[in-house]
Write a protein that holds these residues in place. Structure first.
Motif, PDB file in Angstrom:
ATOM      1  N   UNK A 184       0.964  -0.876  -0.390  1.00 30.40           N
ATOM      2  CA  UNK A 184      -0.067   0.083   0.268  1.00 30.40           C
ATOM      3  C   UNK A 184       0.744   1.350   0.001  1.00 30.40           C
ATOM      4  N   UNK A 185       2.249   1.735   0.571  1.00 31.16           N
ATOM      5  CA  UNK A 185       2.179   2.351   0.610  1.00 31.16           C
ATOM      6  C   UNK A 185       3.658   2.644   0.105  1.00 31.16           C
ATOM      7  N   UNK A 205       4.435   7.043   6.991  1.00 26.96           N
ATOM      8  CA  UNK A 205       3.686   6.399   6.098  1.00 26.96           C
ATOM      9  C   UNK A 205       3.782   4.720   6.187  1.00 26.96           C
ATOM     10  N   UNK A 206       4.626   3.940   6.655  1.00 23.65           N
ATOM     11  CA  UNK A 206       4.302   2.960   6.942  1.00 23.65           C
ATOM     12  C   UNK A 206       3.698   2.521   8.118  1.00 23.65           C
ATOM     13  N   UNK A 207       3.297   3.073   8.814  1.00 30.06           N
ATOM     14  CA  UNK A 207       3.031   2.297  10.453  1.00 30.06           C
ATOM     15  C   UNK A 207       1.350   2.544  10.010  1.00 30.06           C
ATOM     16  N   UNK A 208       1.120   3.172   8.543  1.00 24.81           N
ATOM     17  CA  UNK A 208      -0.850   3.786   8.740  1.00 24.81           C
ATOM     18  C   UNK A 208      -0.756   3.084   7.019  1.00 24.81           C
ATOM     19  N   UNK A 209       0.029   3.646   5.911  1.00 20.78           N
ATOM     20  CA  UNK A 209      -0.476   2.767   5.052  1.00 20.78           C
ATOM     21  C   UNK A 209      -0.043   3.325   3.689  1.00 20.78           C
ATOM     22  N   UNK A 263       4.368   5.864  -4.835  1.00 24.72           N
ATOM     23  CA  UNK A 263       5.086   5.748  -6.358  1.00 24.72           C
ATOM     24  C   UNK A 263       3.705   6.587  -6.855  1.00 24.72           C
ATOM     25  N   UNK A 264       2.784   6.593  -6.649  1.00 25.69           N
ATOM     26  CA  UNK A 264       1.577   7.474  -7.248  1.00 25.69           C
ATOM     27  C   UNK A 264       1.531   9.235  -7.053  1.00 25.69           C
TER      28      UNK A 264
END
Ligand SMILES: C=C(OP(=O)(O)O)C(=O)O
Ligand SMILES: [Mg+2]
Length: 400
Positions: free
Chosen positions: A100-101, A327-331, A106-107
């Protein structure tokens, strides 16, 4: 123009040599963005779920990629809602917060590419301020990041008086080098931990002396104020069965831990203390914040996990006065921005952070500038750390 036409996902190496997820996003006008997920070792109990990279990639290919084709990469909320809808759980346990992250970042980069704008400007907008974050640089560490080293996970140089990003970044590197000198003078051999900090086999008390001495030397040299701070990662020290914080052979009750940290803040004039208490103990966080929150940052990492609900609870209880943002803690970036905004509205400082397992991805440098964060925590040396620090220098130099 920013409509997504394809997403590729692959396994790449992180800095620990573990597999992680990298995403490439392409848009119909040829915009390209690449993002890679970092990975924690001292992860919080309430973080979004990281799946094994190959499982996460397979699930994201099946559920998320088809939904995202045709979505506008420039509409970050639409991208991130599609990711949430594809996953269908609260914690990204179906497709993995790692895919997800990576896709979310990337988007954003693909959209910035189409717009011809640097990522920080796309994320922060035209009226973003002119402020730059102060880098917190890990110079000594142990805990989950290095065996046979300090119990406290991170001792962080904080060049609060640096006149520029570049001088701050070089000051932290100089403190890292000065720590090596001080350890050498004391005859202490030191390997490095996961984030490139020195991991000497010394007590926490000795580490305070070493870092204090190294900071003093560099402060004299550069002529601006350098302080230091800590990430105690206390959830890793807390033993639920004992109901106490365990430092090798010694234990501290919650009250003793609060006193210990308050005394450290006083004695070393600490600029910053992250996770001084267990991730479930809002009350003790509030007590410590009440005692020393007027003179230092008490930061919630595992406590808040970049999650607006957990942060809201902290705000209501007066727990901490700052939040670590990963950011990767929440996705997703949208969820990340929501946490930053809630913090800002309530006077909580924000610290944008790397993870102990990292890649060359530089998104967090852009995120810190875009959100006007007061600090960025992204190590001191090592390629995956300097990737972010050097990007910050380039952003400040208008060279991205
Ligand atoms: C960066 C940290 O470590 P990890 O990524 O292992 O959670 C931290 O705890 O702040
Ligand atoms: Mg932490």
């Amino acid at each position: 123009m920013t409509r997504i036409t394809s997403i590729s996902l692959r396994r790449v190496l992180d800095s620990r040599g573990n597999p992680t997820v990298e995403a490439d996003v392409l848009t119909e006008s040829g915009g390209f963005g690449r993002g890679a997920a970092p990975s924690g070792a001292s992860t919080g109990e309430y973080e979004a779920i990281e799946l094994p990279a190959n499982e996460s990639i397979a699930a994201a290919r099946e559920h998320a990629v088809p939904r995202l084709e045709g979505v506008y990469a420039g509409d970050q909320r639409a991208v991130d809602s599609a990711l949430r809808a594809a996953d269908g759980t609260d914690d990204f346990s179906a497709i993995g917060a790692n895919s997800a992250v990576a896709i979310s970042m990337a988007a954003a980069k693909a959209a910035a590419d189409v717009l011809g704008a640097p990522l920080y400007q796309h994320l922060g907008g035209a009226f973003r301020g002119e402020n730059f974050p102060i880098p917190l640089g890990n110079v000594v560490g142990g805990g989950e990041h290095a065996k046979e080293a300090t119990h406290i996970q991170e001792f962080l140089a904080a060049p609060v008086g640096a006149p520029s990003v570049s001088e701050a970044v070089f000051a932290n590197a100089a403190v890292h080098a000065a720590v090596a000198d001080v350890l050498d003078e004391r005859g202490v051999p030191a390997a490095k931990g996961d984030e490139g900090a020195w991991a000497p086999p010394i007590s926490d008390a000795d580490a305070f002396e070493v870092v204090d001495e190294a900071v003093d030397r560099v402060e004299d040299d550069v002529g601006f104020e350098i302080r230091f701070g800590l990430d105690m990662a206390a959830a890793e020290l807390y033993d639920d069965d004992e109901g106490a914080y365990v430092y090798g052979d010694e234990t501290k009750s919650t009250g003793e831990q609060v006193d210990y940290v308050a005394d450290l803040v006083e004695e070393y004039d600490l600029a910053y203390v992250e996770d001084p208490l267990d991730e479930n103990d809002y009350e003790a966080f509030a007590e410590l914040t009440d005692r020393v929150g007027d003179r230092t940052l008490i930061c919630g990492d595992d406590l808040f996990v970049t999650n607006v609900e957990r942060l809201q609870e902290g705000i209501e209880k007066g727990a901490a006065n700052s939040i670590l943002i990963k950011p990767n803690q929440i996705g997703t970036l949208s969820d990340t921005f929501d946490a930053v905004e809630l913090a800002a509205r309530n006077g909580y400082e924000t610290i944008i952070s790397h993870r102990s397992g990292e890649t060359e991805d530089t998104t967090i440098a852009h995120l810190a500038v875009a959100t006007d964060a007061g600090f960025i925590k992204t190590g001191t040396v090592g390629g995956e750390r300097t990737a972010k620090l050097n990007e910050l220098v380039r952003i400040a130099d208008d060279a991205v």
